[in-house]
Design an enzyme around this catalytic site. Sequence first.
Site, PDB file in Angstrom:
ATOM      1  N   SER A   1      21.743 -26.833 -69.183  1.00 52.80           N
ATOM      2  CA  SER A   1      21.003 -27.969 -69.731  1.00 52.80           C
ATOM      3  C   SER A   1      21.273 -29.167 -68.846  1.00 52.80           C
ATOM      4  CB  SER A   1      21.451 -28.283 -71.161  1.00 52.80           C
ATOM      5  OG  SER A   1      21.162 -27.216 -72.034  1.00 52.80           O
TER       6      SER A   1
ATOM      7  N   SER B   1      22.988 -36.366 -65.323  1.00 55.85           N
ATOM      8  CA  SER B   1      22.312 -35.339 -64.538  1.00 55.85           C
ATOM      9  C   SER B   1      23.189 -34.856 -63.392  1.00 55.85           C
ATOM     10  CB  SER B   1      20.992 -35.890 -63.974  1.00 55.85           C
ATOM     11  OG  SER B   1      21.247 -36.949 -63.083  1.00 55.85           O
ATOM     12  N   SER B   2      22.904 -33.648 -62.926  1.00 59.36           N
ATOM     13  CA  SER B   2      23.605 -33.016 -61.803  1.00 59.36           C
ATOM     14  C   SER B   2      25.100 -32.860 -62.055  1.00 59.36           C
ATOM     15  CB  SER B   2      23.380 -33.820 -60.500  1.00 59.36           C
ATOM     16  OG  SER B   2      22.000 -33.941 -60.230  1.00 59.36           O
ATOM     17  N   ARG B   3      25.480 -32.866 -63.310  1.00 54.52           N
ATOM     18  CA  ARG B   3      26.879 -32.722 -63.723  1.00 54.52           C
ATOM     19  C   ARG B   3      27.757 -33.882 -63.236  1.00 54.52           C
ATOM     20  NH1 ARG B   3      24.350 -29.774 -66.431  1.00 54.52           N
ATOM     21  NH2 ARG B   3      24.834 -27.613 -67.011  1.00 54.52           N
ATOM     22  N   LEU B   4      27.145 -35.006 -62.872  1.00 48.66           N
ATOM     23  CA  LEU B   4      27.908 -36.196 -62.487  1.00 48.66           C
ATOM     24  C   LEU B   4      28.116 -37.060 -63.726  1.00 48.66           C
ATOM     25  CD1 LEU B   4      26.244 -37.052 -59.051  1.00 48.66           C
ATOM     26  CD2 LEU B   4      28.396 -35.852 -59.483  1.00 48.66           C
TER      27      LEU B   4
END
Length: 215
Positions: free
Chosen positions: A11, A191-194
């Site tokens: 997700s 977003s982007s796991r950041l």
Amino acid sequence: MNPKDIKDIRSEYLSASLSEKDTNSDPIKQFEKWFNEALKAEVAEPTAMTLATATSDGRPSARIVLLKGFDDNGFVFYTNYLSRKGKEIAKNPLGSLLFYWISLERQVRIEGTIEKISKEESDEYFHSRPRASQLGAIASPQSQEIGDREILESKFNEAETQYADKEIPKPSYWGGYILKPRLIEFWQGRSSRLHDRILYKKIDNKTWKKVRLAP
């Protein structure tokens, strides 16, 4: 679903961000802000939190309990003192809490020391509970092995008969705890796991230091 496909479940977190300047200097006030936003958003079970405890030799266990109050002193919950968590707290008072408000893509992680609240506070809360919940506290030998569910129902019925038209006394083995925090982390999915992670560390009895952590 094939278990091999679990690794492909993903997700993106896009709903919000969290910066140092947007957070309160006091983590309790910041928690209150987020908690009120969870209530406003009608998050399912906003008071549900994972309570992690450990034995004296470090074997951990975790379960969901419900937050029943918080202030500058800490975070309050109630349980059976003779339960597994109660026994672990008695020998190792270090514990942690985790709130996960999934629809807001937020977590709050809290670490600290757990201790019992006063008998008077526990009594007051116990008598504010629904009558059936009071009877359930008497009927259930929490965390002990039992033969079947009928044992619980029988004990409940016995207690219901015993205290018919009477005030139900709080059992001596039931009451409240407060986790006094030394560390509170606010996590906002990005977003982007950041992800955004803002951590508060208590450096003395009154002062908190705020830092950002890498995701």
